[in-house]
Design a protein around this motif. Structure first.
Motif, PDB file in Angstrom:
ATOM      1  N   THR A 174      19.190  54.328  97.815  1.00  0.00           N
ATOM      2  CA  THR A 174      18.149  53.324  97.544  1.00  0.00           C
ATOM      3  C   THR A 174      17.709  53.338  96.086  1.00  0.00           C
ATOM      4  O   THR A 174      16.852  52.545  95.691  1.00  0.00           O
ATOM      5  CB  THR A 174      16.936  53.559  98.449  1.00  0.00           C
ATOM      6  OG1 THR A 174      16.468  54.901  98.265  1.00  0.00           O
ATOM      7  CG2 THR A 174      17.310  53.362  99.917  1.00  0.00           C
ATOM      8  N   THR A 175      18.246  54.257  95.292  1.00  0.00           N
ATOM      9  CA  THR A 175      18.006  54.270  93.841  1.00  0.00           C
ATOM     10  C   THR A 175      19.339  54.063  93.137  1.00  0.00           C
ATOM     11  O   THR A 175      20.412  54.249  93.725  1.00  0.00           O
ATOM     12  CB  THR A 175      17.389  55.600  93.399  1.00  0.00           C
ATOM     13  OG1 THR A 175      18.251  56.671  93.791  1.00  0.00           O
ATOM     14  CG2 THR A 175      16.016  55.804  94.038  1.00  0.00           C
ATOM     15  N   TRP A 176      19.290  53.677  91.873  1.00  0.00           N
ATOM     16  CA  TRP A 176      20.510  53.395  91.124  1.00  0.00           C
ATOM     17  C   TRP A 176      21.371  54.650  91.010  1.00  0.00           C
ATOM     18  O   TRP A 176      20.914  55.695  90.559  1.00  0.00           O
ATOM     19  CB  TRP A 176      20.170  52.871  89.731  1.00  0.00           C
ATOM     20  CG  TRP A 176      19.634  51.471  89.710  1.00  0.00           C
ATOM     21  CD1 TRP A 176      18.354  51.086  89.459  1.00  0.00           C
ATOM     22  CD2 TRP A 176      20.373  50.268  89.938  1.00  0.00           C
ATOM     23  NE1 TRP A 176      18.232  49.717  89.514  1.00  0.00           N
ATOM     24  CE2 TRP A 176      19.472  49.185  89.810  1.00  0.00           C
ATOM     25  CE3 TRP A 176      21.705  49.984  90.249  1.00  0.00           C
ATOM     26  CZ2 TRP A 176      19.843  47.853  89.986  1.00  0.00           C
ATOM     27  CZ3 TRP A 176      22.086  48.656  90.416  1.00  0.00           C
ATOM     28  CH2 TRP A 176      21.165  47.609  90.291  1.00  0.00           C
ATOM     29  N   THR A 177      22.623  54.562  91.432  1.00  0.00           N
ATOM     30  CA  THR A 177      23.592  55.646  91.289  1.00  0.00           C
ATOM     31  C   THR A 177      24.878  55.074  90.701  1.00  0.00           C
ATOM     32  O   THR A 177      25.199  53.896  90.857  1.00  0.00           O
ATOM     33  CB  THR A 177      23.902  56.310  92.646  1.00  0.00           C
ATOM     34  OG1 THR A 177      24.366  55.315  93.565  1.00  0.00           O
ATOM     35  CG2 THR A 177      22.673  57.003  93.213  1.00  0.00           C
ATOM     36  N   ARG A 178      25.636  55.939  90.032  1.00  0.00           N
ATOM     37  CA  ARG A 178      26.855  55.504  89.353  1.00  0.00           C
ATOM     38  C   ARG A 178      28.069  55.769  90.224  1.00  0.00           C
ATOM     39  O   ARG A 178      28.239  56.868  90.770  1.00  0.00           O
ATOM     40  CB  ARG A 178      27.013  56.239  88.025  1.00  0.00           C
ATOM     41  CG  ARG A 178      28.240  55.833  87.196  1.00  0.00           C
ATOM     42  CD  ARG A 178      28.100  54.448  86.629  1.00  0.00           C
ATOM     43  NE  ARG A 178      29.241  54.085  85.773  1.00  0.00           N
ATOM     44  CZ  ARG A 178      29.408  52.877  85.252  1.00  0.00           C
ATOM     45  NH1 ARG A 178      28.502  51.931  85.481  1.00  0.00           N
ATOM     46  NH2 ARG A 178      30.446  52.619  84.498  1.00  0.00           N
ATOM     47  N   ALA A 179      28.916  54.759  90.374  1.00  0.00           N
ATOM     48  CA  ALA A 179      30.203  54.889  91.056  1.00  0.00           C
ATOM     49  C   ALA A 179      31.289  54.652  90.018  1.00  0.00           C
ATOM     50  O   ALA A 179      31.378  53.558  89.441  1.00  0.00           O
ATOM     51  CB  ALA A 179      30.307  53.881  92.193  1.00  0.00           C
ATOM     52  N   GLU A 180      32.108  55.651  89.746  1.00  0.00           N
ATOM     53  CA  GLU A 180      33.094  55.515  88.678  1.00  0.00           C
ATOM     54  C   GLU A 180      34.337  56.322  89.004  1.00  0.00           C
ATOM     55  O   GLU A 180      34.261  57.393  89.610  1.00  0.00           O
ATOM     56  CB  GLU A 180      32.500  55.993  87.355  1.00  0.00           C
ATOM     57  CG  GLU A 180      33.409  55.774  86.147  1.00  0.00           C
ATOM     58  CD  GLU A 180      32.712  56.111  84.842  1.00  0.00           C
ATOM     59  OE1 GLU A 180      31.932  55.283  84.350  1.00  0.00           O
ATOM     60  OE2 GLU A 180      32.933  57.231  84.332  1.00  0.00           O
ATOM     61  N   VAL A 181      35.486  55.834  88.604  1.00  0.00           N
ATOM     62  CA  VAL A 181      36.744  56.525  88.809  1.00  0.00           C
ATOM     63  C   VAL A 181      37.679  56.182  87.644  1.00  0.00           C
ATOM     64  O   VAL A 181      37.571  55.107  87.047  1.00  0.00           O
ATOM     65  CB  VAL A 181      37.376  56.115  90.157  1.00  0.00           C
ATOM     66  CG1 VAL A 181      37.759  54.650  90.156  1.00  0.00           C
ATOM     67  CG2 VAL A 181      38.592  56.981  90.490  1.00  0.00           C
ATOM     68  N   VAL A 182      38.573  57.115  87.320  1.00  0.00           N
ATOM     69  CA  VAL A 182      39.591  56.868  86.291  1.00  0.00           C
ATOM     70  C   VAL A 182      40.894  56.472  86.972  1.00  0.00           C
ATOM     71  O   VAL A 182      41.363  57.151  87.899  1.00  0.00           O
ATOM     72  CB  VAL A 182      39.797  58.121  85.421  1.00  0.00           C
ATOM     73  CG1 VAL A 182      40.951  57.897  84.430  1.00  0.00           C
ATOM     74  CG2 VAL A 182      38.523  58.464  84.667  1.00  0.00           C
ATOM     75  N   VAL A 183      41.472  55.358  86.528  1.00  0.00           N
ATOM     76  CA  VAL A 183      42.717  54.855  87.108  1.00  0.00           C
ATOM     77  C   VAL A 183      43.776  54.756  86.016  1.00  0.00           C
ATOM     78  O   VAL A 183      43.456  54.717  84.822  1.00  0.00           O
ATOM     79  CB  VAL A 183      42.518  53.479  87.779  1.00  0.00           C
ATOM     80  CG1 VAL A 183      41.537  53.589  88.940  1.00  0.00           C
ATOM     81  CG2 VAL A 183      42.012  52.444  86.761  1.00  0.00           C
ATOM     82  N   VAL A 184      45.042  54.704  86.440  1.00  0.00           N
ATOM     83  CA  VAL A 184      46.163  54.589  85.499  1.00  0.00           C
ATOM     84  C   VAL A 184      46.901  53.288  85.764  1.00  0.00           C
ATOM     85  O   VAL A 184      47.300  52.999  86.904  1.00  0.00           O
ATOM     86  CB  VAL A 184      47.122  55.780  85.646  1.00  0.00           C
ATOM     87  CG1 VAL A 184      48.294  55.652  84.672  1.00  0.00           C
ATOM     88  CG2 VAL A 184      46.391  57.098  85.428  1.00  0.00           C
ATOM     89  N   ALA A 185      47.071  52.487  84.724  1.00  0.00           N
ATOM     90  CA  ALA A 185      47.783  51.214  84.889  1.00  0.00           C
ATOM     91  C   ALA A 185      49.248  51.472  85.207  1.00  0.00           C
ATOM     92  O   ALA A 185      49.906  52.272  84.537  1.00  0.00           O
ATOM     93  CB  ALA A 185      47.659  50.379  83.619  1.00  0.00           C
ATOM     94  N   PRO A 186      49.793  50.789  86.229  1.00  0.00           N
ATOM     95  CA  PRO A 186      51.206  50.978  86.588  1.00  0.00           C
ATOM     96  C   PRO A 186      52.135  50.556  85.452  1.00  0.00           C
ATOM     97  O   PRO A 186      51.741  49.835  84.530  1.00  0.00           O
ATOM     98  CB  PRO A 186      51.394  50.087  87.810  1.00  0.00           C
ATOM     99  CG  PRO A 186      50.012  49.847  88.330  1.00  0.00           C
ATOM    100  CD  PRO A 186      49.103  49.862  87.145  1.00  0.00           C
ATOM    101  N   ALA A 187      53.378  50.993  85.546  1.00  0.00           N
ATOM    102  CA  ALA A 187      54.353  50.706  84.489  1.00  0.00           C
ATOM    103  C   ALA A 187      54.622  49.220  84.335  1.00  0.00           C
ATOM    104  O   ALA A 187      54.996  48.757  83.236  1.00  0.00           O
ATOM    105  CB  ALA A 187      55.658  51.457  84.779  1.00  0.00           C
ATOM    106  N   ASP A 188      54.434  48.437  85.425  1.00  0.00           N
ATOM    107  CA  ASP A 188      54.726  47.000  85.327  1.00  0.00           C
ATOM    108  C   ASP A 188      53.457  46.164  85.128  1.00  0.00           C
ATOM    109  O   ASP A 188      53.500  44.937  85.173  1.00  0.00           O
ATOM    110  CB  ASP A 188      55.461  46.522  86.581  1.00  0.00           C
ATOM    111  CG  ASP A 188      54.617  46.670  87.849  1.00  0.00           C
ATOM    112  OD1 ASP A 188      53.542  47.318  87.775  1.00  0.00           O
ATOM    113  OD2 ASP A 188      55.020  46.141  88.898  1.00  0.00           O
ATOM    114  N   ALA A 189      52.319  46.830  84.901  1.00  0.00           N
ATOM    115  CA  ALA A 189      51.050  46.091  84.822  1.00  0.00           C
ATOM    116  C   ALA A 189      50.893  45.410  83.469  1.00  0.00           C
ATOM    117  O   ALA A 189      51.242  45.962  82.419  1.00  0.00           O
ATOM    118  CB  ALA A 189      49.878  47.032  85.081  1.00  0.00           C
TER     119      ALA A 189
END
Length: 544
Positions: free
Chosen positions: A427-442
Motif C-alpha cells: 500500500t506504499t510505493w515500492t520499487r519493482a526492477e529487474v535486469v534483462v539481456v537483449a537477445p541476439a536477434d533483438a
C-alpha cells in the motif's frame, strides 16, 4: 623592611602590665611603632601583637597588655618573640596579615628575593638563574615511596615546560601531562582492558582507551556521564542498539571483528551513542562512501548507486506520466469496466502524476500498459522497473510483472519473446526492477506493465498505481568489482540483509527468463536476504 627574630632572646611581662624586660641580645633596628609578637621564633604566637611605645634594649613598653585568644590577661615569662615594622592594632585581620608576611619572609629565604610583601598582594614567584635546567620540583611521597611530582624546566629546543609526573615503580618518573609555555598540552594515554558482557561498564574505567575482549552481546556500556571512550575490539562481540541508552548509527545491531574500533560518548544523562568507527580492514563502519559490508560484500543499495553512475539515461518516454498517456500507445485486456487513467495529486511518487490501472468488474486475465518501442543493442543489459502501490497489500509474488517484449529490427517478434520478473504489491510505493539481456536477434523492446488480474482480484486488489517507469542501459561497473565466490563458498556468517556478491557458477536466467542448466551456470549477482542467497532481482535461491 626591618624584620627581627632575635635568636635566644626572650621577654618577660606580668599580667595586665604594659612594661616588661628583655633577656638576651636583640641588636639594633628596633623603633617605636613596630609590632612585638611573643610566642614563637618564626611567626606569630597565640598572644597576638602589640605596638612598641618605648624601647631600651633591655626594657620596653607596649600600647596595651597581652591577652590570650579569649581576651584574658596573660603573664609572659622568658618567651621568644619577633619584631616587625608593621604597626599592630591587634585586630584579627592585622594579625593575619602579619602572619602571612612572616611566612612569606621565611619562604623568601628559601626561594630568593623576588617576593613582594605588603598588606595586599601575596605573590610568590619562583625564580632561577639563567641556564638552570630545572626551576622547581615538588615531589609527593608516602612511606618513603615517590608517587607524583610537579616539575617546571627548560627543554632544549622546546622552551619552558610544566610537567606532572607519576612514578609507576616509585623511582623513575614518567611524564603524564606536559604543558608548554604557549599553552599547548600533551598527555600520556594508556589503554586498559575489559571483557565484554551484557553490561560492559566502560564508563566505570579510568582509561579513555579500552581493549574489549570476548564475544558477548553488549546491551549496555554501563554508567558514566559526559565521558568519551575509544574501544578496540579483540573478538566478535555484538553491540545491541537501544534507541535511548545505546544509540548506533542506522539503528541496527553491529557485530564487531578483531581490530575494529569504535568511538563512543555519553551525554549528561549517562546515555551512550556510537559516534563513529573503523573496521580493522580499514573500511568505514557506517555510511559515507563505504560500499562494502563486514565481509567486503557490497550492499544492494551501494551496487545500485554505483551502477546508476555508469548506467545510461532512462529510455522510457514519459515514464512519470507527466504528459498524460503520451508515449503509451496501447492498453490491452481492458474489458468489463477496467480502466486506465492518469491521476494528478500529491500522492504521486514524484512530479504530480501517476498511472492507475483499475480492474472494474474484471476478475480474470491480464491488464497490459504498453509503451513505445525502444531501440536496443543485442546482448546489452537493461534495468527495467517501475514504482508501484495498490489499494491492498498482496504477498503473492506474481501479482505484477515488469516485462521487456523483444522485436527484431524489422518489427517482427524475436525468437525470444520477452523477459520479465514478477512482483508482489504494497500500500506504499515500492520499487519493482529487474535486469534483462537483449537477445541476439533483438532490435527493439516494448516496455510493458502487466497485472495478473486472476491472482490479484481474489486478494482484494481493485487498482494498482505506477510511477517513474524506467529502462536504462546497464554498464555493470559495480558487478565487475564485487567480491567473487562460487555458490558453495558464499559466506553465511557476519552478514546483513542486502549484502551483495558475485557467484561465479550460479545458474543465471537468459533473456527469455529461462534458468541455465545444472553445472552450466555462467554466474550472477546474488543478494543475501537474511537467511539465504538469492539471485539479485528475483526470489530464486542461488544454485550451481
Amino acid at each position: 623592611m626591618p624584620y627581627i627574630a632575635p635568636s635566644g632572646a626572650t621577654l618577660t611581662l606580668a599580667a595586665n602590665a604594659t612594661s616588661g624586660t628583655i633577656a638576651g641580645t636583640v641588636g639594633g633596628g628596633v623603633q617605636i611603632g613596630m609590632a612585638l609578637a611573643p610566642g614563637i621564633r618564626g611567626g606569630i604566637g597565640r598572644y597576638g601583637t602589640r605596638t612598641i611605645t618605648t624601647w631600651t634594649g633591655t626594657e620596653f613598653t607596649v600600647n596595651e597588655p597581652f591577652t590570650d585568644a579569649s581576651g584574658n590577661p596573660v603573664a609572659l615569662s622568658a618567651v621568644p618573640f619577633t619584631i616587625d615594622d608593621m604597626a599592630a592594632s591587634i585586630s584579627p585581620s592585622a594579625q593575619n596579615s602579619l602572619s602571612l608576611s612572616i611566612l612569606l619572609n621565611e619562604q623568601r629565604k628559601v626561594f630568593g628575593s623576588s617576593i613582594t610583601l605588603d598588606g595586599k598582594s601575596k605573590i610568590l614567584p619562583r625564580d632561577r638563574g639563567e641556564g638552570a635546567a630545572t626551576f622547581f620540583r615538588d615531589v609527593w611521597q608516602l612511606s618513603g615511596r615517590n608517587w607524583f611530582a610537579l616539575e617546571q624546566k627548560t627543554v632544549a629546543g622546546a622552551g619552558e615546560r610544566l610537567l606532572l609526573q607519576a612514578f609507576p615503580d616509585g623511582v623513575i618518573p614518567v611524564e603524564a601531562i606536559d604543558i608548554a609555555g604557549d599553552g599547548t598540552i600533551d598527555f600520556l594515554e594508556g589503554e586498559g582492558s575489559l571483557a565484554s558482557s551484557a553490561t560492559t561498564n566502560i564508563g566505570g574505567q579510568r582509561t579513555r582507551r579500552l581493549a574489549i575482549s570476548g564475544t558477548a552481546t553488549i546491551a549496555s556500556f554501563g554508567s558514566g556521564r559526559n565521558k568519551g571512550r575509544i574501544l578496540r575490539f579483540l573478538g566478535a562481540a555484538t553491540i545491541r542498539h537501544n534507541a535511548t541508552s545505546l544509540v548506533i548509527p542506522g539503528a541496527a545491531d553491529i557485530v564487531m571483528a578483531a581490530g575494529d574500533i569504535l568511538h563512543v560518548a555519553s551525554d549528561a544523562s549517562g546515555n551512550w551513542r556510537v559516534l563513529g568507527g573503523t573496521k580493522g580492514n580499514g573500511q568505514p563502519m557506517f555510511g559515507g562512501a563505504a560500499t562494502e559490508s563486514a565481509d567486503g560484500l557490497m550492499t544492494a543499495a551501494a551496487l545500485k548507486r554505483l551502477n546508476g553512475l555508469a548506467n545510461g539515461p532512462n529510455l522510457v518516454p514519459n515514464g512519470g506520466f507527466e504528459q498524460g498517456l503520451s508515449g503509451w500507445p496501447t492498453f490491452a485486456g481492458f474489458s468489463d469496466g477496467a480502466t486506465q487513467q492518469v491521476l494528478t495529486s500529491i500522492d504521486s511518487l514524484s512530479g504530480g502524476s501517476r498511472l492507475r490501472l483499475s480492474f472494474g468488474a474484471k476478475t480474470t486475465g491480464t491488464l497490459n500498459a504498453i509503451g513505445e518501442r525502444i531501440p536496443v543493442v543485442p546482448g546489452a543489459k537493461y534495468a527495467i522497473g517501475s514504482w508501484l502501490k495498490s489499494n491492498v497489500a498482496a504477498a503473492a509474488s506474481n501479482v505484477v510483472s515488469v516485462r521487456a517484449q523483444w522485436f527484431k529490427s524489422d518489427g517482427t517478434p524475436s525468437a525470444t519473446a520477452f523477459a520479465n520478473s514478477n512482483f508482489s504489491t504494497a500500500t506504499t510505493w515500492t520499487r519493482a526492477e529487474v535486469v534483462v539481456v537483449a537477445p541476439a536477434d533483438a532490435g527493439y523492446c516494448e516496455f510493458r506493465l502487466v497485472i495478473n488480474v486472476t491472482v490479484a482480484q481474489p486478494l482484494g486488489i481493485t487498482w494498482i498505481d505506477f510511477d517513474e517507469c524506467s529502462m536504462t542501459p546497464v554498464a555493470s561497473i559495480a558487478a565487475a568489482s564485487l567480491p567473487s565466490f562460487t555458490v558453495a563458498t558464499l559466506p553465511t556468517a557476519n552478514l546483513q540483509a542486502g549484502d551483495t556478491a558475485w557467484a561465479s557458477n550460479c545458474r543465471a536466467f537468459n533473456g527469455a527468463g529461462t534458468q541455465e542448466g545444472a553445472g552450466a551456470g555462467t554466474g550472477a549477482v546474488v543478494t543475501w536476504n537474511g537467511s539465504v542467497w538469492k539471485i539479485a532481482g528475483t526470489n530464486v535461491t542461488a544454485i550451481a
